[in-house]
Scaffold this motif. Structure first.
Motif, PDB file in Angstrom:
ATOM      1  N   HIS A 245       0.833  -1.198   0.000  1.00 30.58           N
ATOM      2  CA  HIS A 245       0.000   0.000   0.000  1.00 30.58           C
ATOM      3  C   HIS A 245       0.870   1.251   0.000  1.00 30.58           C
ATOM      4  O   HIS A 245       0.546   2.243  -0.661  1.00 30.58           O
ATOM      5  CB  HIS A 245      -0.918  -0.003   1.221  1.00 30.58           C
ATOM      6  N   ASP A 246       1.992   1.200   0.737  1.00 30.48           N
ATOM      7  CA  ASP A 246       2.902   2.344   0.827  1.00 30.48           C
ATOM      8  C   ASP A 246       4.204   1.988   0.118  1.00 30.48           C
ATOM      9  O   ASP A 246       5.002   1.190   0.603  1.00 30.48           O
ATOM     10  CB  ASP A 246       3.171   2.685   2.290  1.00 30.48           C
ATOM     11  N   TYR A 247       4.426   2.570  -1.050  1.00 26.12           N
ATOM     12  CA  TYR A 247       5.620   2.300  -1.858  1.00 26.12           C
ATOM     13  C   TYR A 247       6.905   2.546  -1.072  1.00 26.12           C
ATOM     14  O   TYR A 247       7.901   1.850  -1.248  1.00 26.12           O
ATOM     15  CB  TYR A 247       5.554   3.192  -3.103  1.00 26.12           C
ATOM     16  N   ALA A 248       6.893   3.538  -0.183  1.00 23.30           N
ATOM     17  CA  ALA A 248       8.100   3.890   0.572  1.00 23.30           C
ATOM     18  C   ALA A 248       8.574   2.759   1.471  1.00 23.30           C
ATOM     19  O   ALA A 248       9.758   2.688   1.815  1.00 23.30           O
ATOM     20  CB  ALA A 248       7.848   5.140   1.412  1.00 23.30           C
ATOM     21  N   ASN A 249       7.681   1.846   1.835  1.00 20.60           N
ATOM     22  CA  ASN A 249       8.082   0.749   2.711  1.00 20.60           C
ATOM     23  C   ASN A 249       9.069  -0.201   2.051  1.00 20.60           C
ATOM     24  O   ASN A 249       9.717  -0.996   2.732  1.00 20.60           O
ATOM     25  CB  ASN A 249       6.848  -0.029   3.179  1.00 20.60           C
ATOM     26  N   LEU A 250       9.186  -0.123   0.724  1.00 24.55           N
ATOM     27  CA  LEU A 250      10.168  -0.958   0.039  1.00 24.55           C
ATOM     28  C   LEU A 250      11.590  -0.597   0.440  1.00 24.55           C
ATOM     29  O   LEU A 250      12.514  -1.394   0.271  1.00 24.55           O
ATOM     30  CB  LEU A 250      10.021  -0.807  -1.475  1.00 24.55           C
ATOM     31  N   PHE A 251      11.796   0.606   0.961  1.00 25.06           N
ATOM     32  CA  PHE A 251      13.136   1.092   1.266  1.00 25.06           C
ATOM     33  C   PHE A 251      13.381   1.216   2.765  1.00 25.06           C
ATOM     34  O   PHE A 251      14.353   1.825   3.185  1.00 25.06           O
ATOM     35  CB  PHE A 251      13.352   2.451   0.577  1.00 25.06           C
ATOM     36  N   ARG A 252      12.515   0.642   3.560  1.00 23.92           N
ATOM     37  CA  ARG A 252      12.650   0.717   5.013  1.00 23.92           C
ATOM     38  C   ARG A 252      13.082  -0.631   5.577  1.00 23.92           C
ATOM     39  O   ARG A 252      12.988  -1.663   4.914  1.00 23.92           O
ATOM     40  CB  ARG A 252      11.327   1.168   5.646  1.00 23.92           C
ATOM     41  N   ALA A 253      13.530  -0.614   6.807  1.00 29.00           N
ATOM     42  CA  ALA A 253      13.986  -1.837   7.469  1.00 29.00           C
ATOM     43  C   ALA A 253      12.880  -2.893   7.447  1.00 29.00           C
ATOM     44  O   ALA A 253      11.712  -2.600   7.693  1.00 29.00           O
ATOM     45  CB  ALA A 253      14.388  -1.526   8.912  1.00 29.00           C
ATOM     46  N   GLY A 254      13.269  -4.123   7.160  1.00 31.40           N
ATOM     47  CA  GLY A 254      12.315  -5.220   7.114  1.00 31.40           C
ATOM     48  C   GLY A 254      11.661  -5.412   5.769  1.00 31.40           C
ATOM     49  O   GLY A 254      10.851  -6.329   5.588  1.00 31.40           O
ATOM     50  N   SER A 255      12.010  -4.562   4.790  1.00 31.95           N
ATOM     51  CA  SER A 255      11.356  -4.647   3.481  1.00 31.95           C
ATOM     52  C   SER A 255      11.645  -5.954   2.768  1.00 31.95           C
ATOM     53  O   SER A 255      10.879  -6.381   1.897  1.00 31.95           O
ATOM     54  CB  SER A 255      11.778  -3.465   2.607  1.00 31.95           C
TER      55      SER A 255
END
Length: 321
Positions: A245-255
């Motif tokens: 849902h949030d594209y930015a989560n691809l670049f965060r820890a745990g992605s």
């Protein structure tokens, strides 16, 4: 006067005391015949192949060829730093370019390790299911390395055997179509054997989904659109992947564990020796103590020109840059 006498005495003692150490039998000196003898050694061999896809600042420079050489990024950094990226960016690099040489060796080292594992593991007395899975993992990784090679260089030597004979070492260039044919063969073999997922410490290994995903890319790059769609549909049919849902989560820890990631290179933090990567240091802005390589171009920024339903700027812009 004593200072001239002490030195030869200490040197003599050092030579004598080291004698036993120097004649110590070397431990860990394996040959092909002595290494592939157990299930543990087979697992170790394939674990070693995974090293060929690690993202290190010095070895894996895929981002130089994929980003800097494109219209999406410039070399960045200080003018004198990373100077060997400039001719790659300008598409006039020569064979003596250090980045090209290092990346070539890096990829072929992984292919060599994969070839050794594929040739050596079949003779090991071990669980057959695990044996077949390990061979399939090695084939996936060999295909991944050749995928990068053929897209950066075009024609490359297609090496499929351990480097133990002159003929295996000195291989002529193969046509691009032949390299892709081998990539597809390895991935078709792999997807038929690899499991859809792993648990525990095996998480991160190549899956059947990873094989379908890479196969789809290889087919797409060859303009085999019908076959590509079939591979994508097979990937989707596993039911394990979806868009976040949030594209930015691809670049965060745990992605790496998200439903959108088909295959990810994993690194361990807080290890000694280090098992992480320095990409964040290389890409971070200068004001954040980074080197600011791989700097995005204005044309790339301008590509994010869509608006949300509410009329706001494309949220992928901040997440990407």
């Amino acid at each position: 006067m004593n200072k001239y006498i002490i030195f030869p005495v200490i040197l003599t003692a050092a030579l004598v005391s080291c004698d036993d150490f120097l004649t110590e039998e070397l431990k860990g000196d394996y040959s092909t015949a002595t290494f592939y003898t157990s299930q543990q050694s087979a697992v170790m061999a394939v674990n070693g192949v995974y090293h060929s896809i690690l993202y290190t600042a010095a070895d894996n420079r895929l981002w130089v060829f994929g980003d800097v050489a494109s219209d999406d990024a410039e070399k960045g950094g200080n003018p004198g730093d990373g100077a060997e990226m400039v001719p790659i960016d300008e598409l006039n690099a020569t064979a003596d370019n250090g980045i090209i040489d290092t990346y070539w060796r890096f990829l072929y080292d992984g292919i060599s390790q994969a070839n050794n594992a594929i040739a050596g593991i079949p003779s090991v007395g071990m669980d057959e299911t695990l044996k077949n899975r390990l061979i399939a993992e090695a084939k996936f990784l060999r295909a991944l390395n050749y995928f990068h090679l053929v897209n950066v260089w075009g024609k490359v030597p297609l090496k499929l055997n351990p480097q133990i004979t002159s003929d295996a070492v000195h291989v002529p260039l193969s046509e691009v179509s032949a390299v892709y044919a081998q990539i597809e063969k390895d991935l078709n073999d792999a997807k038929a054997v690899l499991p859809p997922s792993y648990a525990g410490t095996d998480a991160g290994r190549a899956t059947s989904g990873a094989a379908y995903g890479l196969l789809a890319k290889a087919q797409l790059y060859q303009k085999k659109y019908t076959e590509c769609l079939s591979s994508i549909q097979a990937l989707e049919a596993t039911g394990k992947y979806n868009l976040l849902h949030d594209y930015a989560n691809l670049f965060r820890a745990g992605s790496e564990d998200s439903v959108e990631v088909v295959f990810a290179v994993r690194h361990l933090s807080n290890q000694n020796p280090g098992l992480g990567n320095g990409i964040n240091q290389w890409f971070a802005p200068l004001e954040e103590s980074g080197y600011f390589f791989n700097a995005p171009t204005q044309s790339y920024v301008n590509a994010f020109n869509e608006k949300t339903v509410g009329g706001n700027d494309d949220p992928r812009l901040d997440a990407s840059i």
